[in-house]
Design an enzyme around this catalytic site. Structure first.
Site, short mmCIF file in Angstrom:
data_model
loop_
_atom_site.label_atom_id
_atom_site.label_comp_id
_atom_site.label_asym_id
_atom_site.label_seq_id
_atom_site.Cartn_x
_atom_site.Cartn_y
_atom_site.Cartn_z
N HIS A 129 0.82 -1.22 0.00
CA HIS A 129 0.00 0.00 0.00
C HIS A 129 0.85 1.27 0.00
CE1 HIS A 129 0.37 -0.10 4.53
NE2 HIS A 129 0.43 1.20 4.34
N ASP A 160 0.13 -7.66 1.70
CA ASP A 160 0.53 -6.25 1.68
C ASP A 160 2.05 -6.09 1.67
OD1 ASP A 160 0.17 -3.55 1.50
OD2 ASP A 160 -0.35 -3.23 3.61
N SER A 233 4.66 2.56 7.88
CA SER A 233 4.28 1.42 7.04
C SER A 233 5.45 0.95 6.19
CB SER A 233 3.11 1.81 6.12
OG SER A 233 1.94 2.02 6.86
N GLY A 289 -8.40 -26.46 -4.08
CA GLY A 289 -9.65 -26.45 -4.85
C GLY A 289 -10.85 -26.95 -4.07
#
Length: 497
Positions: A129, A160, A233, A289
């Site tokens: 981000h 992220d 961050s 799956g």
């Protein structure tokens, strides 16, 4: 501890007290020996900060955005008229849909974040981000000086994490990853970064908790009370050995500032992601799956299980699991030799498995265990693709009845179309539900489709009644329903009383 002087006593009393004191001292010593030795508070974090600071970087991103011109009305954020005025301005802005065709003015929007160098040849880790949508990324090293332009090697929005690369004339200082799995609640940590654009800054705290989950399937966050603010961050969280054990990612705050609840993605996750981004430029996670859900106590009772360990399969679309013979209602007990306790653990260990690997999966089916061999696919390919469904049409009579506090109706073509179901979809649609029922309390709503009861398909009202009677005859106190909503299946156990 307060120190007291010993009053003169006769020799006999003194000897007795000395003996008792010796016994108590030995007992305290033995008791203390049974406890883990507590680590002392560090005298200073200065040496650690000095050691790691050259490898921590400030990241400045730049993005070209359209800028409105002219006098603009000021609309408070969150106002009910905010969307109206924004749409109005966009329509009447030069170059907009109803404008005069003149191009809009553009400006550069800048954002700040943090990162850290992981190799002398210039690989840098940060948050996705921080750099998402940027068309220019500049890296500034501790102590200032020249900035270096960075290019994006790869990103992983699921965790992220982003991997960048810079080119320099010489080797760069770097830091290494540590083992986040051995960190304990209460261990000291130090966060480093660029909070609120103030430049290089450190904050210290402890590990408040581990294995936190925020919103992603692959979350494994370390919670810390070390101060983390905007701009931190992408910065590293260090242990006392100068190793990165987390990437500072998020905070829990009512006002946008640190209140001592910060989250760093664990290095156990980050290292795997970075290795894949470096090798492939993208992530490659294993894919089984299946659709799964946790086993609750009432589901365990309805299925006559001894416990709630495992992952209950609600659906098996086209994919590796279906090809290997896994069925709905199977319970995955073990994956590639690792016992499965719940769905979160299964998602994580499957995602960490190599694509194309043949693994052994132990399932519980009909009260007996079976071992199946499955060759894993790639999750990213499965998400990008689509699975065609059956096109067979099976008209059903639209009968209705009230059962377990729900008005249920059989599916016909009209109801399938109204619900957005595929032609030939079977089951009973919930037409109405009493709000004081267990079904409503457990989340069932009008529009849900009951596809199975007692682990058997139900295509009619009579099918459902037969399964309810069979459950009662078998001494069951509840019945397990497979309920679909927007093609997402889940099991719900309802009492038969």
């Amino acid at each position: 501890m307060k120190v007291q002087a010993i009053s003169p006593q006769n020799n006999q009393m003194w000897g007795m007290r000395a003996f008792v004191g010796l016994v108590m001292a030995v007992a305290v010593t033995l008791a203390s020996g049974l406890k883990a030795e507590a680590r002392g508070v560090p005298e200073s974090f200065a040496d650690l900060a000095e050691q790691v600071s050259p490898a921590v970087v400030n990241i400045t991103t730049s993005t070209l955005v359209a800028q409105r011109t002219g006098n603009q009305p000021m609309v408070p954020e969150g106002s009910p008229f905010e969307d109206f005025f924004r749409d109005f301005l966009d329509r009447n802005q030069p170059g907009g849909p109803n404008g005069n065709g003149e191009p809009q003015r553009q400006r550069r929007s800048q954002a700040l974040g943090s990162g850290f160098v992981i190799s002398e040849d210039g690989f840098i880790v940060t948050n996705n981000h921080v750099i998402e949508g940027a068309d220019e990324i500049m890296i500034e090293f501790f102590g200032g000086g020249d900035q270096l332009a960075a290019k994006v090697i790869g990103t992983d929005p699921n965790t992220d994490i982003a991997l960048l690369k810079v080119e320099s004339d010489g080797p760069l200082p770097f830091v290494s990853f540590g083992d986040s799995d051995i960190m304990r609640v209460g261990d000291w940590v130090m966060a480093v970064g660029n909070p609120l654009g103030q430049g290089f800054s450190v904050s210290a705290g402890i590990v408040s908790q581990r294995n936190r989950e925020l919103s992603g399937a692959y979350d494994d966050y370390i919670q810390t009370d070390a101060a983390i603010n905007r701009g931190n961050s992408g910065g590293p969280l260090f242990n006392m050995n100068a190793e990165v054990i987390g990437v500072n990612t998020a905070i829990l705050s009512p006002n946008g500032g640190s209140i001592g609840i910060g989250f760093a993605m664990s290095s156990a996750v980050v290292k795997r992601v970075v290795d894949q981004l470096k090798e492939f430029g993208e992530t490659r996670r294993g894919w089984l799956g299946v659709r799964i859900q946790d086993i609750t106590d009432d589901i365990a009772e309805a299925m006559a299980l001894d416990g709630t360990n495992g992952a209950l399969i609600t659906d098996v679309p086209e994919g590796p699991a279906k090809e290997a013979g896994i069925l709905p209602n199977d319970i995955i007990l073990s994956f590639d030799g690792v016992d499965v306790t719940d769905t979160r653990e299964l998602v994580r260990i499957v995602g960490n498995a190599p694509v194309g690997k043949a693994v052994r999966v132990v399932v519980l089916r009909g009260g007996k265990t079976e071992t199946l061999k499955i060759t894993l696919g790639r999750r990213e390919d499965a998400v990008a693709g689509s699975t065609p469904g059956s096109e067979n049409e099976t008209p059903e009579a639209p009968a209705e009845d009230k059962i377990l506090g729900m008005t249920l109706g059989e599916l016909d073509d009209t109801r399938r179309e109204e619900l957005g179901l595929k032609p030939g979809a079977t089951g009973l649609v919930v037409l109405d539900i009493d709000e004081d029922t267990e079904a409503f309390e457990k989340g069932m709503r009008a529009g849900d489709v009951v596809a199975e009861a007692g682990q058997q398909p139900v295509g009619s009202i009579e099918d459902l009644k037969a399964q309810l009677e069979a459950a009662k005859d078998g001494g069951r106190k509840s019945v397990l329903l497979l309920v679909r909503r927007d093609d997402n299946p889940r099991f719900v156990a309802l009492s038969l009383d």
